[in-house]
Write an enzyme that holds these catalytic residues in place. Structure first.
Site, PDB file in Angstrom:
ATOM      1  N   LYS A 204       0.828  -1.217   0.000  1.00  0.00           N
ATOM      2  CA  LYS A 204       0.000   0.000   0.000  1.00  0.00           C
ATOM      3  C   LYS A 204       0.855   1.256   0.000  1.00  0.00           C
ATOM      4  O   LYS A 204       0.435   2.310  -0.498  1.00  0.00           O
ATOM      5  CB  LYS A 204      -0.989  -0.020   1.163  1.00  0.00           C
ATOM      6  CG  LYS A 204      -0.364  -0.095   2.551  1.00  0.00           C
ATOM      7  CD  LYS A 204      -0.107   1.276   3.163  1.00  0.00           C
ATOM      8  CE  LYS A 204       0.593   1.152   4.500  1.00  0.00           C
ATOM      9  NZ  LYS A 204       0.908   2.475   5.088  1.00  0.00           N
ATOM     10  N   THR A 261      -3.697   5.830   3.345  1.00  0.00           N
ATOM     11  CA  THR A 261      -2.410   6.374   2.914  1.00  0.00           C
ATOM     12  C   THR A 261      -2.500   7.059   1.547  1.00  0.00           C
ATOM     13  O   THR A 261      -1.658   7.893   1.223  1.00  0.00           O
ATOM     14  CB  THR A 261      -1.338   5.276   2.861  1.00  0.00           C
ATOM     15  OG1 THR A 261      -1.814   4.173   2.094  1.00  0.00           O
ATOM     16  CG2 THR A 261      -0.987   4.779   4.241  1.00  0.00           C
TER      17      THR A 261
END
Length: 368
Positions: A204, A261
Site C-alpha cells: 500500500k 495512505t
C-alpha cells in the site's frame, strides 16, 4: 482512562520513531509498564527528563508509564524480564537488530513478539516473517505476531477511534497481542494470514506514492478513486500469486490502510509522490522529509518480486520507473492510461510458490 483488559505487562518497544512512540504511549496509557529503546543517548536523556519525543509527535506529553532505555541494545537480562517485545524498526534495519537480539530469544519463556514495520527487504525481497526465520529460527517466526491497518500516529495519541488487524500463524499469539492492545479507542481484529497482512502493509505504501503523484500533477477525485481501486486490484493479484489469501486485502490491513495512505497528506509516502508530481527530485525529497517513507525502498523489492512471479502490476512498475529510472511522472501516467482495454478483475493462475518456500523454512508443511 480504562484499565487494560489483561494483567499489566512489561513491554519493550524497539524503535523510537513516529509509530513506535505512539504505540508506546497507547500501551502506557493502558496501564502497561513500557520501555522504549533508542540507539541515541540524547533521545533517552531528553525523553526521561521531559516525557516528550524530541523528534516525533513533539507536542505530545507521553504517559508516565514509559521510560526510555539505550543507546546500547537491551541485554539478555532485560529481555527476559519483558512480557512483550514490540518491533517498530524500519524493515531495512530489522535483520541487524534481530541478529543482535538472537542470543536473548531462547528458552520456553519467550516474550510475545509483535512486529509493526511495513516493508519488503530490498536485497532479498524477504518479508519480516522470513527475516525472523533467518535470524532467530522457524520456531520464533511461527509465534511472531503482526499488526497493521489504517493507523496514523498523530491520531492514535489523540485517542481517535482506530481499528487494526492482528495476524499470526499461531492463533493464540494473535489473541494475546489483541488483548494487550485492545481498548475502547483501539479495536483489534485477529486473523491467521500474516503473509497477506505483511504484503498488504508493504504494497500500500507504493500505491500511496502513486496517489500523491496524481494529486501533485493536479488530477482530482476521479483519478484518485481509480488509482486506489486499481491499486487494490494489483495488491490482491501480487498477494495471491505469492500465496496469501485474497480476502486479506479486503480487510483493514489491505483496503483500509490503502485508502488512508492514498487520501491524506499526513502519509509520508503520499507526500513523496505529491512532491514528485510537483517536479521535485527524489533525492531532495528524501533529504528533507524528516522521516522514513518505506514505499520508496519497498518499490525496489516489489519490482523484483513481480518480475519473478510474472504478475501484471503496471502501476507498481510505473512507480519503480519514476523513482529509479528517471521516467517523467506525467509521461508515466499517460502511458498507463493508453494501455489497451483489459479485464477488470482477475487473479493469477499460478499461485503460492513463494509462500510454500517460506512456510517450509518455518518448518510448516504447506497444504496442497
Amino acid at each position: 482512562m480504562p484499565s487494560s483488559p489483561t494483567p499489566k505487562s512489561k513491554v519493550l518497544v524497539l524503535g523510537a520513531g513516529n509509530f513506535g512512540s505512539c504505540l508506546a504511549d497507547h500501551l502506557g496509557d493502558s496501564d502497561h509498564e513500557v520501555y522504549i529503546w533508542s540507539r541515541h543517548a540524547s533521545f533517552v536523556q531528553h525523553f526521561n527528563t521531559h516525557h516528550r519525543n524530541p523528534n516525533y509527535l513533539k507536542d505530545h506529553v507521553f504517559s508516565s508509564n514509559i521510560h526510555a532505555v539505550g543507546p546500547d541494545i537491551p541485554d539478555t537480562g532485560r529481555i527476559q524480564q519483558m512480557d512483550v517485545l514490540l518491533f517498530a524498526i524500519p524493515t531495512q534495519g530489522l535483520r541487524e537488530t534481530l541478529t543482535k537480539l538472537r542470543p536473548s530469544l531462547v528458552g520456553e519463556n519467550l516474550p510475545l513478539l509483535i512486529f509493526v514495520n511495513k516493508g519488503i527487504e530490498t536485497d532479498t525481497q524477504a518479508l519480516t516473517l522470513e527475516i525472523i526465520a533467518d535470524t532467530c529460527g522457524g520456531d520464533v517466526a511461527r509465534v511472531a505476531t503482526f499488526i497493521s491497518g489504517p493507523s496514523f500516529a498523530t491520531e492514535i495519541v489523540r485517542r481517535q477511534p482506530t481499528s487494526v488487524s492482528v495476524a499470526s500463524l499461531t492463533e493464540s499469539q494473535a489473541q494475546k497481542a489483541s488483548q494487550i492492545f485492545h481498548q475502547p479507542w483501539f479495536r483489534c481484529y485477529t486473523g491467521g494470514d500474516p503473509i497477506g497482512l505483511e504484503l498488504a502493509g508493504a504494497l500500500k505504501n507504493v500505491y500511496a506514492i502513486a496517489a500523491g503523484m496524481a494529486d501533485g500533477l493536479g488530477y482530482e477525485n476521479n483519478t484518485r478513486a481509480s488509482l486506489i481501486t486499481r491499486g487494490l486490484g494489483e495488491m490482491t493479484r501480487i498477494g495471491t500469486a505469492y500465496g496469501a489469501s485474497p480476502l486479506t486485502f479486503l480487510g483493514l490491513a489491505g483496503v483500509g490502510d490503502l485508502f488512508l495512505t492514498c487520501s491524506s497528506p499526513t502519509s509520508r509516502n503520499y507526500t513523496v509522490g505529491y512532491r514528485l508530481g510537483k517536479g521535485e527530485a527524489l533525492e531532495d525529497i528524501i533529504n528533507t522529509l524528516g522521516s522514513v517513507a518505506e514505499g520508496v525502498t519497498t518499490a525496489k523489492g516489489v519490482k523484483k518480486m513481480i518480475d519473478e512471479m510474472d504478475v501484471s502490476a503496471p502501476i507498481a512498475n510505473g512507480i519503480y520507473q519514476a523513482l529509479y529510472e528517471g521516467k517523467d511522472v506525467k509521461t508515466g501516467v499517460q502511458e498507463l492510461m493508453c494501455r489497451p482495454p483489459s479485464r477488470e478483475l482477475d487473479l493469477p493462475r499460478k499461485t503460492g510458490e513463494q509462500a510454500k518456500r517460506l512456510l517450509k523454512k518455518l518448518g510448516i508443511e504447506p497444504i496442497g
